[in-house]
Design a protein around this motif. Sequence first.
Motif, PDB file in Angstrom:
ATOM      1  N   GLN A  59       0.819  -1.203   0.000  1.00  0.00           N
ATOM      2  CA  GLN A  59       0.000   0.000   0.000  1.00  0.00           C
ATOM      3  C   GLN A  59       0.863   1.268   0.000  1.00  0.00           C
ATOM      4  O   GLN A  59       0.571   2.227  -0.722  1.00  0.00           O
ATOM      5  N   PHE A  60       1.931   1.260   0.819  1.00  0.00           N
ATOM      6  CA  PHE A  60       2.849   2.403   0.811  1.00  0.00           C
ATOM      7  C   PHE A  60       3.488   2.575  -0.561  1.00  0.00           C
ATOM      8  O   PHE A  60       3.652   3.697  -1.052  1.00  0.00           O
ATOM      9  N   GLY A  61       3.833   1.468  -1.195  1.00  0.00           N
ATOM     10  CA  GLY A  61       4.409   1.543  -2.530  1.00  0.00           C
ATOM     11  C   GLY A  61       3.445   2.170  -3.517  1.00  0.00           C
ATOM     12  O   GLY A  61       3.845   2.984  -4.364  1.00  0.00           O
ATOM     13  N   ARG A  62       2.192   1.815  -3.426  1.00  0.00           N
ATOM     14  CA  ARG A  62       1.185   2.387  -4.322  1.00  0.00           C
ATOM     15  C   ARG A  62       1.000   3.883  -4.069  1.00  0.00           C
ATOM     16  O   ARG A  62       0.846   4.672  -5.007  1.00  0.00           O
ATOM     17  N   VAL A  63       1.002   4.283  -2.806  1.00  0.00           N
ATOM     18  CA  VAL A  63       0.854   5.701  -2.467  1.00  0.00           C
ATOM     19  C   VAL A  63       2.032   6.497  -3.018  1.00  0.00           C
ATOM     20  O   VAL A  63       1.860   7.548  -3.651  1.00  0.00           O
ATOM     21  N   TYR A  64       3.256   6.001  -2.810  1.00  0.00           N
ATOM     22  CA  TYR A  64       4.438   6.704  -3.319  1.00  0.00           C
ATOM     23  C   TYR A  64       4.436   6.752  -4.840  1.00  0.00           C
ATOM     24  O   TYR A  64       4.829   7.750  -5.447  1.00  0.00           O
ATOM     25  N   ASN A  65       3.977   5.670  -5.474  1.00  0.00           N
ATOM     26  CA  ASN A  65       3.874   5.659  -6.933  1.00  0.00           C
ATOM     27  C   ASN A  65       2.899   6.728  -7.414  1.00  0.00           C
ATOM     28  O   ASN A  65       3.152   7.445  -8.392  1.00  0.00           O
ATOM     29  N   PHE A  66       1.767   6.816  -6.729  1.00  0.00           N
ATOM     30  CA  PHE A  66       0.775   7.811  -7.106  1.00  0.00           C
ATOM     31  C   PHE A  66       1.323   9.229  -6.918  1.00  0.00           C
ATOM     32  O   PHE A  66       1.153  10.092  -7.793  1.00  0.00           O
ATOM     33  N   ILE A  67       2.011   9.442  -5.798  1.00  0.00           N
ATOM     34  CA  ILE A  67       2.583  10.775  -5.549  1.00  0.00           C
ATOM     35  C   ILE A  67       3.611  11.117  -6.638  1.00  0.00           C
ATOM     36  O   ILE A  67       3.646  12.243  -7.151  1.00  0.00           O
ATOM     37  N   ASP A  68       4.451  10.147  -6.996  1.00  0.00           N
ATOM     38  CA  ASP A  68       5.429  10.398  -8.036  1.00  0.00           C
ATOM     39  C   ASP A  68       4.775  10.684  -9.384  1.00  0.00           C
ATOM     40  O   ASP A  68       5.222  11.538 -10.147  1.00  0.00           O
ATOM     41  N   SER A  69       3.683   9.951  -9.690  1.00  0.00           N
ATOM     42  CA  SER A  69       3.019  10.176 -10.970  1.00  0.00           C
ATOM     43  C   SER A  69       2.343  11.543 -11.021  1.00  0.00           C
ATOM     44  O   SER A  69       2.332  12.212 -12.051  1.00  0.00           O
ATOM     45  N   VAL A  70       1.756  11.996  -9.919  1.00  0.00           N
ATOM     46  CA  VAL A  70       1.117  13.309  -9.865  1.00  0.00           C
ATOM     47  C   VAL A  70       2.170  14.392  -9.906  1.00  0.00           C
ATOM     48  O   VAL A  70       2.009  15.416 -10.564  1.00  0.00           O
ATOM     49  N   ARG A  71       3.262  14.186  -9.245  1.00  0.00           N
ATOM     50  CA  ARG A  71       4.341  15.168  -9.194  1.00  0.00           C
ATOM     51  C   ARG A  71       5.021  15.322 -10.539  1.00  0.00           C
ATOM     52  O   ARG A  71       5.462  16.412 -10.893  1.00  0.00           O
ATOM     53  N   GLY A  72       5.100  14.246 -11.294  1.00  0.00           N
ATOM     54  CA  GLY A  72       5.791  14.277 -12.583  1.00  0.00           C
ATOM     55  C   GLY A  72       5.012  14.996 -13.668  1.00  0.00           C
ATOM     56  O   GLY A  72       5.583  15.419 -14.661  1.00  0.00           O
ATOM     57  N   LYS A  73       3.738  15.187 -13.477  1.00  0.00           N
ATOM     58  CA  LYS A  73       2.931  15.841 -14.519  1.00  0.00           C
ATOM     59  C   LYS A  73       3.121  17.298 -14.549  1.00  0.00           C
ATOM     60  O   LYS A  73       3.455  18.185 -14.164  1.00  0.00           O
TER      61      LYS A  73
END
Length: 73
Positions: A59-73
């Motif tokens: 779950q933490f991995g998914r949250v960090y992935n989501f944060i990275d994807s939002v940040r990269g846009k």
Amino acid sequence: MNLETTTWVEDMTRKTNTALIGLLGTILMGLATWTLVTLIELQLIVAMIQSDLMSIDKQFGRVYNFIDSVRGK
């Protein structure tokens, strides 16, 4: 009289020893069974906790992935 008393004491001692050995064996078997059941329960609890921790890690991995994807846009 002395011979009868000695024979009776020897018979009583053998019967008592046999009963005590049986009782001791039963107690030891009960303790061994309880110990085995307790160890199996502990192993099961540890496995469940490890499974839950792996789930939390995902779950933490998914949250960090989501944060990275939002940040990269």
